[in-house]
Structure formats: C-alpha cells, structure tokens
Design a protein around this motif. Sequence first.
Motif, PDB file in Angstrom:
ATOM      1  N   THR A 163      45.901  53.181  50.306  1.00 11.24           N
ATOM      2  CA  THR A 163      45.325  51.851  50.441  1.00 11.24           C
ATOM      3  C   THR A 163      46.411  50.772  50.278  1.00 11.24           C
ATOM      4  O   THR A 163      47.563  51.000  50.630  1.00 11.24           O
ATOM      5  CB  THR A 163      44.126  51.682  49.477  1.00 11.24           C
ATOM      6  N   HIS A 164      46.060  49.622  49.698  1.00 10.60           N
ATOM      7  CA  HIS A 164      46.918  48.430  49.754  1.00 10.60           C
ATOM      8  C   HIS A 164      47.113  47.796  48.376  1.00 10.60           C
ATOM      9  O   HIS A 164      46.297  47.973  47.463  1.00 10.60           O
ATOM     10  CB  HIS A 164      46.299  47.414  50.705  1.00 10.60           C
ATOM     11  N   GLY A 165      48.173  47.005  48.280  1.00  7.99           N
ATOM     12  CA  GLY A 165      48.543  46.403  47.006  1.00  7.99           C
ATOM     13  C   GLY A 165      47.505  45.475  46.426  1.00  7.99           C
ATOM     14  O   GLY A 165      47.209  45.527  45.223  1.00  7.99           O
ATOM     15  N   GLY A 166      46.957  44.599  47.251  1.00 15.70           N
ATOM     16  CA  GLY A 166      45.961  43.653  46.751  1.00 15.70           C
ATOM     17  C   GLY A 166      44.716  44.350  46.242  1.00 15.70           C
ATOM     18  O   GLY A 166      44.167  43.987  45.190  1.00 15.70           O
ATOM     19  N   LEU A 167      44.277  45.353  46.963  1.00 10.74           N
ATOM     20  CA  LEU A 167      43.092  46.092  46.539  1.00 10.74           C
ATOM     21  C   LEU A 167      43.366  46.852  45.243  1.00 10.74           C
ATOM     22  O   LEU A 167      42.534  46.870  44.333  1.00 10.74           O
ATOM     23  CB  LEU A 167      42.651  47.045  47.651  1.00 10.74           C
ATOM     24  N   LEU A 168      44.537  47.479  45.141  1.00 13.20           N
ATOM     25  CA  LEU A 168      44.894  48.191  43.916  1.00 13.20           C
ATOM     26  C   LEU A 168      44.955  47.240  42.728  1.00 13.20           C
ATOM     27  O   LEU A 168      44.498  47.561  41.626  1.00 13.20           O
ATOM     28  CB  LEU A 168      46.237  48.899  44.095  1.00 13.20           C
ATOM     29  N   SER A 169      45.513  46.059  42.945  1.00  8.49           N
ATOM     30  CA  SER A 169      45.581  45.047  41.881  1.00  8.49           C
ATOM     31  C   SER A 169      44.186  44.674  41.404  1.00  8.49           C
ATOM     32  O   SER A 169      43.927  44.574  40.197  1.00  8.49           O
ATOM     33  CB  SER A 169      46.324  43.808  42.395  1.00  8.49           C
ATOM     34  N   SER A 170      43.269  44.481  42.345  1.00 11.91           N
ATOM     35  CA  SER A 170      41.885  44.124  41.987  1.00 11.91           C
ATOM     36  C   SER A 170      41.210  45.240  41.210  1.00 11.91           C
ATOM     37  O   SER A 170      40.488  44.993  40.233  1.00 11.91           O
ATOM     38  CB  SER A 170      41.079  43.802  43.246  1.00 11.91           C
TER      39      SER A 170
END
Length: 209
Positions: free
Chosen positions: A150-157
């Motif tokens: 997946t992606h950085g922003g989603l992982l951060s959330s």
Amino acid sequence: MTTEFILLRHGETEWNAQERLQGHLNSTLSLGGLRQADALAARLATVRFQALYSSDLGRAVQTASCIAATTGHALQQDVRLRERGLGILEGLTRTEARLRHPEVFSHYAAGGPDFVIPEGESTSQRLRLAVACLEELAGRHPGERVVVVTHGGLLSSLFRHCLGIPPATPRAFAVLNASWNRFDFEAGGFRLVSWGDVSHLRDLSRDDT
C-alpha cells in the motif's frame, strides 16, 4: 483467531525522489525503488504467507508484482488500499502546491482528518475504506498471514488509528519506502507489532557507499 498483516509501502518512485505529491496519480518506481522491491521480494521468499494483496495504483502494483514473481502468489488488487486522493494538489511539489493553492495547501498541511481536498478526499474517508478492506481480509484469512502493498499516507493514518494518535498531531515518525510494518487483527481490533523495518534494505545502503 489472529490474522497477521504484513503491510508494505511501495518502493521509491520517480515522484518520491522529486518530492512530488502523487495521490491517485502515478509515477513509476525509480531505479532505487526497483531494487527496494526486489529486496522485499527476496525477504518474503523466506516467509510463509497465504495471500498477497495490493492497492490498484501502479507503483504499488509494480512493487507487488516483483513479490509475486518471486514467491509465486497470485496478486489481488483492491481500490480501497489506495493512497488518499489529493485532487488539485496531485502532480505538484509541496512548494508548487503552496504557491498555486495556498489556502488548500494550508488546510492539507494542517492535517485535519475531515478536510476534503477539491477533486480529492479526506484522510478519514480514505482510512474508513482501508480499515473496512483489512477487516474484510481478516475475515477471509482467519489465523493466516497476509501481505499487503500500500502507500505511505494510508500507513500513517492506520498507525495513528491503531495507537490513538489524533490525526492532526504533527507527524513524529517516519514512513519509509519499502518499509515492513506488521499489524495483527484480533477480536475486532488492530494491534501494532512492528513499524518501519527496513533491515532488508541494508545491503542496498552498503552498495551506495
């Protein structure tokens, strides 16, 4: 039963290297990103897991395809695992976004979870989709280990969601390309087990010195 999720961020892209906002637009993996994807694949070749999923955005699919080619798993894509849509900011560097859309960029940088970027979406909207997807996958794979690209922003959330960190709190943690992050899903909730593991990239760092 516990479902173990190994959540991976895609390898570095050309736009990552330029510090350009991607959102739902795509940039291919850089040369370094391809090497990162190969390193993830080599590590996963030594790990037993039952299923491989990915965001449907090209950079995630490109990373996951490297893994699938090495491990032999079928790759399944899901739109709910995408990065947050950044609308009118997509394709711009942070400096360009600040100059062209100062008010929108200011709200975006402030990190409010419910701010919807014009032609895009909010952090909370994207998180709800991702959590629903992962919960569905947990129901599909009880007691199993599942790999998700997946992606950085989603992982951060998801990190904030799991630890109860308010979404607008300034980020004091890294979300690295090709990082290995483990979350367990049990009894209807997520538990963070490990974060930001890039031990598989050590040889790449030595090659660059």
